[in-house]
Design a protein around this motif. Structure first.
Motif, short mmCIF file in Angstrom:
data_model
loop_
_atom_site.label_atom_id
_atom_site.label_comp_id
_atom_site.label_asym_id
_atom_site.label_seq_id
_atom_site.Cartn_x
_atom_site.Cartn_y
_atom_site.Cartn_z
N ALA A 122 0.84 -1.21 0.00
CA ALA A 122 0.00 0.00 0.00
C ALA A 122 0.87 1.25 0.00
O ALA A 122 0.57 2.23 -0.70
N GLY A 123 1.97 1.23 0.75
CA GLY A 123 2.89 2.36 0.76
C GLY A 123 3.54 2.58 -0.59
O GLY A 123 3.74 3.72 -1.02
N CYS A 124 3.86 1.50 -1.28
CA CYS A 124 4.46 1.60 -2.61
C CYS A 124 3.48 2.24 -3.59
O CYS A 124 3.84 3.13 -4.36
N VAL A 125 2.25 1.78 -3.57
CA VAL A 125 1.23 2.35 -4.46
C VAL A 125 0.99 3.82 -4.10
O VAL A 125 0.90 4.67 -4.98
N PHE A 126 0.92 4.13 -2.81
CA PHE A 126 0.72 5.51 -2.38
C PHE A 126 1.89 6.39 -2.82
O PHE A 126 1.69 7.51 -3.30
N TYR A 127 3.11 5.90 -2.66
CA TYR A 127 4.30 6.68 -3.03
C TYR A 127 4.27 7.03 -4.52
O TYR A 127 4.45 8.19 -4.89
N PHE A 128 4.04 6.04 -5.37
CA PHE A 128 4.06 6.33 -6.81
C PHE A 128 2.81 7.07 -7.26
O PHE A 128 2.81 7.70 -8.31
N ALA A 129 1.73 7.03 -6.47
CA ALA A 129 0.53 7.80 -6.83
C ALA A 129 0.69 9.28 -6.49
O ALA A 129 0.09 10.13 -7.12
N THR A 130 1.53 9.58 -5.48
CA THR A 130 1.68 10.97 -5.05
C THR A 130 3.03 11.57 -5.42
O THR A 130 3.27 12.74 -5.13
N LYS A 131 3.90 10.80 -6.03
CA LYS A 131 5.24 11.27 -6.40
C LYS A 131 5.12 12.36 -7.47
O LYS A 131 4.32 12.26 -8.38
N ILE A 132 5.95 13.38 -7.35
CA ILE A 132 5.98 14.46 -8.33
C ILE A 132 7.34 14.44 -9.01
O ILE A 132 8.37 14.48 -8.34
N GLU A 133 7.32 14.36 -10.33
CA GLU A 133 8.56 14.40 -11.09
C GLU A 133 8.70 15.74 -11.76
O GLU A 133 7.71 16.38 -12.12
N GLY A 134 9.92 16.14 -11.95
CA GLY A 134 10.17 17.41 -12.65
C GLY A 134 11.59 17.86 -12.45
O GLY A 134 12.40 17.22 -11.79
N ASP A 135 11.89 18.99 -13.02
CA ASP A 135 13.21 19.58 -12.91
C ASP A 135 13.24 20.55 -11.73
O ASP A 135 12.27 21.26 -11.47
#
Length: 154
Positions: A122-135
């Motif tokens: 669940a933590g893995c799914v939550f992490y990648f669902a809320t992760k923000i990518e960018g410069d």
């Protein structure tokens, strides 16, 4: 007089639900799903080796960068196969634990391990669902190197 139920009067779908319940309470199926999850994560993180010299960085290719896929790590782990594998693995853990492992003091450790694995998923799914990518702009410091008898270089 009441009619007694026999095999001809039972719904046909009962066999399918029993088969599905037995599949998701199978330890072998759970291990198979964990193996698929490991392979998917390894390919998404490290790629595939092109040579047998796996310790050399140049012998690996990033599958995520192949034409047709072209995904970032964020996209790879937000893609539907990863979410499906996580969901099936958690469902198998839950069904197997409830059906096969009695809830008592002796088996409390197994229940805690399975709960921990579900929490990690669940933590893995939550992490990648809320992760923000960018410069991100970073301020770089200036380094000056000086050696005796030579001009300083920065």
């Amino acid at each position: 007089m009441e009619a007694t139920p026999n095999a001809r009067n039972r719904p046909k779908s009962n066999g399918f639900y029993r088969w599905l319940l037995n599949l998701f309470s199978s330890v072998k199926f759970g291990i198979f799903l964990l193996l698929l999850l490991f392979i998917y994560s390894a390919i998404g993180s490290a790629g595939l080796p092109l040579k047998l010299a796996i310790w050399e960085p140049g012998s690996w290719t990033a599958v995520r960068a192949w034409r047709g896929l072209e995904m970032t790590e964020f996209e790879w782990f937000n893609w539907w196969p990863f979410t499906l594998l996580i969901a099936l693995t958690c469902l198998t853990l839950i069904v197997t634990t409830i059906r096969r492992i009695p809830f008592n003091l002796v088996n409390l450790g197994v229940w805690m391990v399975h709960a921990g694995l579900i929490t990690l998923a669940a933590g893995c799914v939550f992490y990648f669902a809320t992760k923000i990518e960018g410069d991100v702009p970073l301020a770089r410091g200036r380094v000056s190197i000086s050696m005796p008898g030579m001009e300083p270089v920065s």
